[in-house]
Design a protein around this motif. Structure first.
Motif, short mmCIF file in Angstrom:
data_model
loop_
_atom_site.label_atom_id
_atom_site.label_comp_id
_atom_site.label_asym_id
_atom_site.label_seq_id
_atom_site.Cartn_x
_atom_site.Cartn_y
_atom_site.Cartn_z
N SER A 1 -4.58 -34.06 -36.20
CA SER A 1 -5.59 -32.92 -36.45
C SER A 1 -5.33 -32.29 -37.70
CB SER A 1 -5.20 -31.59 -35.46
OG SER A 1 -5.27 -32.23 -33.97
N PRO A 2 -6.42 -31.62 -38.42
CA PRO A 2 -6.27 -30.81 -39.59
C PRO A 2 -5.38 -29.85 -39.74
CG PRO A 2 -8.67 -30.70 -38.88
CD PRO A 2 -7.69 -31.44 -37.69
N GLY A 3 -4.33 -29.87 -40.92
CA GLY A 3 -3.15 -29.24 -40.82
C GLY A 3 -1.98 -29.82 -40.65
N LEU A 4 -1.92 -30.88 -39.74
CA LEU A 4 -0.69 -31.85 -39.78
C LEU A 4 -0.43 -32.99 -40.44
CD1 LEU A 4 -0.69 -31.55 -35.66
CD2 LEU A 4 0.16 -30.00 -37.11
N ALA B 1 2.71 -29.01 -28.78
CA ALA B 1 2.90 -27.51 -28.87
C ALA B 1 4.20 -27.00 -29.47
CB ALA B 1 2.63 -27.01 -27.55
N VAL B 2 4.56 -25.95 -29.93
CA VAL B 2 5.89 -25.43 -30.46
C VAL B 2 6.50 -24.95 -29.02
CG1 VAL B 2 7.07 -23.89 -31.77
CG2 VAL B 2 4.81 -25.02 -32.50
N PRO C 1 15.38 -21.64 -42.84
CA PRO C 1 14.81 -22.50 -41.99
C PRO C 1 13.63 -21.92 -41.24
CG PRO C 1 16.72 -21.69 -41.31
CD PRO C 1 16.66 -21.46 -42.57
N ARG C 2 13.50 -20.55 -41.09
CA ARG C 2 12.33 -20.04 -40.28
C ARG C 2 11.13 -20.10 -40.95
NH1 ARG C 2 14.87 -14.34 -37.49
NH2 ARG C 2 16.34 -15.29 -36.45
N ASN C 3 11.19 -20.35 -42.33
CA ASN C 3 10.02 -20.51 -43.06
C ASN C 3 9.64 -22.11 -43.35
OD1 ASN C 3 9.66 -17.78 -43.34
ND2 ASN C 3 10.95 -17.47 -45.33
N ALA C 4 10.58 -22.76 -42.94
CA ALA C 4 10.15 -24.37 -43.19
C ALA C 4 9.42 -25.06 -41.95
CB ALA C 4 11.72 -24.97 -43.19
N VAL D 1 4.60 -30.48 -38.93
CA VAL D 1 3.54 -29.05 -38.75
C VAL D 1 4.35 -28.00 -39.95
CG1 VAL D 1 2.95 -27.27 -37.16
CG2 VAL D 1 3.58 -29.44 -36.43
N PRO D 2 3.28 -27.53 -40.52
CA PRO D 2 3.55 -26.53 -41.47
C PRO D 2 3.95 -25.38 -40.97
CG PRO D 2 1.07 -26.48 -41.40
CD PRO D 2 1.86 -27.78 -40.61
#
Length: 701
Positions: free
Chosen positions: A34-37, A91-92, A116-119, A144-145
């Protein structure tokens, strides 16, 4: 580009339509996201085994739903197969845990926790695919960004192209991550088969039910699918709307396949072969298989389908008993159907036969030289075995085994062993084979049989002379006895009438009734008439070609005659065979006994063996005299009923009755034929009511 693909979705019930499936060109598997992945497909398949479920250390990606779609994978422009596309929705799950002792952690630790939270999140997603014939497992890496990483949020999907599968199979798909954070997803799907083409059995008939809409145009072909051989079409029709095609169970063979396609440009053809494991089809295959001699020493096994079989030569003794395989010294060899093979022989012999076995069971046996070299001979087969250091030994092949020539056994070969050895040394035996392991010799035994019975014949002659003297002494009493004996001899000769095999083409039901009336009238002459109308059970059990071969051999061995009854249909079949016998032999239905018999009849005419064995006839009101092919005029051809006396004289052969009595019999046959002939000449107005033959008989809209 989408192409028409003739499938029925299960959700549509019994309303078949033409669906369009996306075409994927090339054998390579691919993956897209999907777009973004971002995603990546590992090369090659893996061995998949789900591990134990572990706790997530923080936010992780997990599969939440599986979705499938049918597509076409085409290796070439017209070579396409069904393929299953799988979409894995992700899903997360989980979140970062806050530390309990905030005072014990400095600002440096806070910056490490924020990193890591921003990774971005990465996951390895496994797809496992299982069907009846296929098992595969692939690995997809997905990233996943960080902007999309929120607990419980769906982030998109990854699509895999594709898992190849067969029509009508059930497939199972599993998906999980590595490491495993939750129970794997499981998805089961029944792929569509051909619900619009149903194969069912009804007694001796098999029905092919084509269930399509009234306006649907489709092509349907029945063909024999042979390995390493071109496809042999057997029946083809372009149909509109629903149809039912009826086949007799004798038409079934394992390689009989059905091909269906929509009558549209660039349509994909769908083929199924539903009779590969049908026991009746395998029995019919062996009944249809035929061994054929190819001069000078070649042979071939003709069959509509490929066979797994072995062939060997055997020796059939004149006195009967089983045919004894010549293994050793000659070895068995695998058989390839419809392919010329060579015998390792120097000469042919009527007692040499071919045995074809499958799974250690004898299926066929044919003495191929019996037609060209005559009946079995009273010959003894000598087997010469060569060992190391030029050691040789000779034995005679008998039902009890191979008997050494110079032995004291109480067998026929042992009693004349020395004489057979002298015949071999003097060149009176025919050498059939010569190889590194030995040789085969056929030695005649007629002279030894004559010597053995010479004294017996002398005693019989002496006894006959004594009886003759006694009869002279009492001749008055003997005259009356001789008169009674003469009457008994005439009665026995009449009872043992001549055999006649009647061959015809079943043009229509009226002509079959006319043939039946002719056969019944000839039986009153008397003649022993054989006709396929009276042998339906044998035809169904053995097939028309085997029935004709057995009847022809029996008729000719008994001094009978084969009658070729020409009609418009028979003349058309003869012209087809004379123009292209190879193509004509594979097109006609197995129920056409006349077409099946031409493969044996034509060689007799072409090789000059027909006179004395065959006669021809035709009904002068149904066929012109010049319509009979020139090749068949090598034998007498009679017009019926105008030439009935000459026809009956040729049928009965030597010893025909007086001319006046022959005319009476001709008049009797003519009266019996007239009602059926009038019915056959009736102008067409009403449809015939009878059972139709062949696949067309079952076509009905």
């Amino acid at each position: 580009m989408p192409v028409p693909w003739f499938l029925l979705s299960l959700a549509l019930g019994r309303s078949p339509v033409v669906l369009s499936l996306e075409r994927i060109v090339g054998p390579q598997d691919t993956a897209r996201c999907s777009p973004g992945l971002s995603c990546h497909l590992w090369d090659g398949d893996l061995f998949c085994l789900p591990g134990s479920i572990v706790s997530a250390p923080g936010p992780v990606l997990v599969p939440t739903r599986l979705q499938t779609e049918l597509v076409l994978r085409c290796h070439q422009e017209t070579d396409c197969g069904l393929c299953v596309r799988v979409a894995v929705h992700l899903a997360v799950r989980g979140h970062w845990e806050e530390p309990k002792d905030e005072e014990g952690i400095g600002r440096a630790a806070d910056s490490e926790r924020e990193e890591p939270r921003n990774a971005s999140l990465q996951a390895q997603v496994l797809l496992s695919f299982h069907s009846y014939t296929t098992a595969r497992c692939v690995l997809l890496e997905v990233e996943v960004p960080a902007a999309l990483v929120q607990s419980g949020q769906s982030v998109g999907s990854v699509v895999f192209d594709c898992f190849e599968a067969a029509l009508g199979t059930e497939v199972q798909i599993w998906s999980y991550t590595q490491p495993t954070y939750q129970k794997e997803l499981n998805f089961t799907q029944q792929l569509p088969a051909l619900p619009w083409l149903n194969v069912s059995a009804d007694g001796d008939d098999v029905h092919l039910v084509l269930d399509v809409s009234e306006e649907q145009h489709v092509g349907l072909s029945l063909y024999w699918d042979q390995v390493k051989s071109p496809t042999k079409p057997w029946w083809h029709r372009n149909l509109t709307g629903p149809h039912t095609i009826t086949l007799n169970h004798t038409d079934l063979v394992p390689c009989l396949c059905i091909q269906v396609w929509p009558l549209e440009p660039d349509s994909v053809r769908t083929s199924i072969c539903p009779f590969r494991k049908d026991p009746r089809a395998h029995r019919n295959l062996w009944r249809a298989a035929r061994l054929r001699l190819l001069p000078p020493r070649g042979w071939r096994l003709d069959a509509p389908c490929s066979l797994s079989a072995e062939a060997t030569l055997c020796w059939q003794a004149l006195g009967g008993g089983p045919c004894q395989p010549l293994v050793p010294p000659l070895s068995q060899e695998n058989v390839t159907v419809n392919k010329a093979l060579e015998f390792p022989l120097l000469k042919g012999h009527p007692n040499l036969c071919v045995q074809v076995s499958s799974w250690e069971k004898l299926q066929l046996q044919e003495c191929l030289w019996s037609d060209s070299l005559g009946p079995l001979k009273d010959d003894m087969l000598l087997v010469e075995t060569r060992g190391p250091q030029n050691n040789t030994s000779l034995c005679a092949l008998e039902p009890s085994g191979c008997t050494p020539l110079l032995s004291r056994a109480s067998t026929r070969a042992a009693r004349v062993g020395e004489h057979l050895l002298q015949d071999l040394q003097s060149g009176q035996c025919l050498q059939l084979w010569d190889g590194d392991l030995g040789a085969l010799w056929a030695c005649p035994m007629n002279k030894y049989t004559h010597q053995r019975w010479a004294l017996v014949w002398l005693a019989c002659l002496l006894l006959a002379a004594v009886l003759f003297l006694l009869l002279l002494l009492k001749k008055d009493h003997v005259k009356g006895w001789l008169r009674l004996l003469k009457e008994d001899v005439h009665a026995g000769a009449a009872a043992k009438s001549r055999a006649a095999l009647l061959l015809y083409s079943a043009d229509d039901e009226g002509f079959e009734r006319l043939v039946g009336a002719l056969a019944s009238a000839l039986c009153q002459l008397p003649l022993r008439v054989a006709v396929d109308l009276w042998s339906r059970r044998e035809l169904s059990a053995h097939g028309p070609l085997a029935w004709f071969h057995a009847q022809r051999r029996q008729t000719l061995q008994e001094g009978g005659v084969v009658v070729l009854l020409f009609s418009p249909g028979a003349v058309a079949l003869c012209h087809e065979w004379l123009q292209d016998s190879a193509s004509a032999s594979g097109v006609h239905s197995p129920h056409d006994a006349f077409a099946a018999s031409l493969s044996c009849v034509l060689p007799d005419f072409l090789q000059g063996r027909a006179p004395g064995r065959y006669i021809g006839a035709y009904f002068d009101s149904l066929l012109r005299p010049d319509a009979v092919p020139t090749l068949f005029r090598a034998v007498p051809v009679f017009a019926l009923p105008s030439q009935l006396p000459d026809f009956l004289r040729a049928l009965q052969g030597p010893g025909v009755p007086r001319p006046g009595r022959l005319a009476d019999r001709a008049e009797q046959v003519s009266r019996a034929l007239q009602p059926a002939l009038d019915c056959c000449l009736r102008p067409p107005g009403t449809p015939e009511t009878g059972r139709e033959m062949g696949p067309e008989a079952g076509d009905r809209t």
